[in-house]
Design an enzyme around this catalytic site. Structure first.
Site, PDB file in Angstrom:
ATOM      1  N   SER A 146       0.861  -1.180   0.000  1.00  0.00           N
ATOM      2  CA  SER A 146       0.000   0.000   0.000  1.00  0.00           C
ATOM      3  C   SER A 146       0.893   1.223   0.000  1.00  0.00           C
ATOM      4  O   SER A 146       2.044   1.170   0.454  1.00  0.00           O
ATOM      5  CB  SER A 146      -0.888   0.006   1.255  1.00  0.00           C
ATOM      6  OG  SER A 146      -1.479   1.274   1.455  1.00  0.00           O
ATOM      7  N   TYR A 160      -1.678  -0.469  10.695  1.00  0.00           N
ATOM      8  CA  TYR A 160      -1.775  -0.979   9.326  1.00  0.00           C
ATOM      9  C   TYR A 160      -0.571  -0.533   8.508  1.00  0.00           C
ATOM     10  O   TYR A 160       0.047  -1.330   7.792  1.00  0.00           O
ATOM     11  CB  TYR A 160      -3.062  -0.487   8.676  1.00  0.00           C
ATOM     12  CG  TYR A 160      -3.138  -0.754   7.187  1.00  0.00           C
ATOM     13  CD1 TYR A 160      -3.325  -2.047   6.707  1.00  0.00           C
ATOM     14  CD2 TYR A 160      -3.008   0.284   6.267  1.00  0.00           C
ATOM     15  CE1 TYR A 160      -3.388  -2.294   5.344  1.00  0.00           C
ATOM     16  CE2 TYR A 160      -3.065   0.036   4.904  1.00  0.00           C
ATOM     17  CZ  TYR A 160      -3.254  -1.249   4.448  1.00  0.00           C
ATOM     18  OH  TYR A 160      -3.309  -1.494   3.098  1.00  0.00           O
TER      19      TYR A 160
END
Length: 290
Positions: A146, A160
């Protein structure tokens, strides 16, 4: 082209989002696909059966937190297709919340799926990848990361983000470890794409939120109610780029996917350059010879 001449893809988290789109596109393009999910029935119901045959597709129920489950899935893949050419580690989820309000279990569970699950897949597959001579330019390991794995400037997503930062470091080191075997490892760093990633079941929220974190709650609400369903990234186009990247002769170590991802990356690079410049005089005089 015979069945044995078609490249074999192994994809985790294939029942929705990028994983499902990758699976469908690969089947349509004529490749062999092993698709894994926590729920095999959901996976089987979701895949476009128009391109599925008994010869080109294998759906497996896999628990990425169990090394035995992962190993069995690799063994089943080899049993059916004799090899693996490309691994796409796509499974993962976003854990929202600050470090103070998240429980130890919430934090560790996110790392178990996003990091240790990836490690388990790679470790069990490597004995087969190292001896694979079918892929002329070397087998591929593609880890879906990501843009939050390159810049952590997203309030409420520090855990995360840290799992994806770990994935970036893992992949860079892995790429060096595997050069002598001709195996390429790379990460894909998507920006915001219009998948189910921000829907319930894909993003976890803290079980014990702390009311004082008003800014973080606002960001959380924006992601759930405004960004979700309105992302600019087209997953169909994005997955085509990922597949082309996996099949390219010499894939780059990092694939920043989407104009927003590239914009965030450029901003981070500029920030690092400014930090180096600001501290250069003092920090460069720390050797014994200075």
């Amino acid at each position: 082209m015979s069945q044995n001449d078609k490249k074999v893809f192994y994809i985790t988290g294939a029942s929705k989002g990028f994983g499902l789109e990758l699976t469908n596109q690969l089947l349509e393009r004529g490749f062999n696909v092993v698709a894994t999910s926590r729920n095999k029935q959901q996976l089987s119901n979701s895949v476009n059966n128009k391109f599925v045959t008994n010869d080109n597709f294998l759906a497996l129920q896999v628990d990425l937190t169990s090394n035995e489950s992962v190993k069995n899935s690799i063994d089943e893949t080899i049993s059916k297709f004799t090899r693996i050419d490309v691994i796409i580690n796509n499974a993962g989820y976003s854990q929202c919340g600050t470090i103070e309000e998240l429980t130890d279990k919430e934090i560790r569970d996110n790392f178990e799926c996003n990091v240790f699950g990836v490690i388990s897949v790679i470790r069990n597959a490597l004995p087969h990848l190292r001896i694979n001579k079918f892929f002329a330019n070397g087998p591929r390991i593609i880890n879906i990361s990501s843009i939050a794995g390159f810049t952590g400037s997203f309030p409420g997503f520090s855990i995360y983000s840290s799992t994806k930062f770990a994935l970036e470091g893992l992949t860079e080191g892995l790429n060096e470890d595997l050069k002598e075997f001709g195996i390429h490892a790379s990460t894909v760093l998507p920006g915001y794409f219009r998948t189910s990633f921000l829907e319930k079941g894909s993003v976890a929220v803290p079980s014990h939120p702390i009311k004082e974190y008003t800014a973080v709650r606002k960001i959380q609400e924006i992601h759930e109610n405004q960004i979700n369903g309105n992302q600019q990234g087209d997953p169909v186009k994005g997955c085509k780029v990922i597949i082309d990247h996996a099949l390219s002769e010499n894939p780059t170590t990092h694939l920043f996917l989407g104009p927003d991802s590239m914009k965030y990356a450029q901003s981070k690079i500029e920030a690092i350059q400014n930090d180096i410049k600001s501290n250069y005089d003092a920090a460069s005089k720390t050797d014994f010879t200075n």
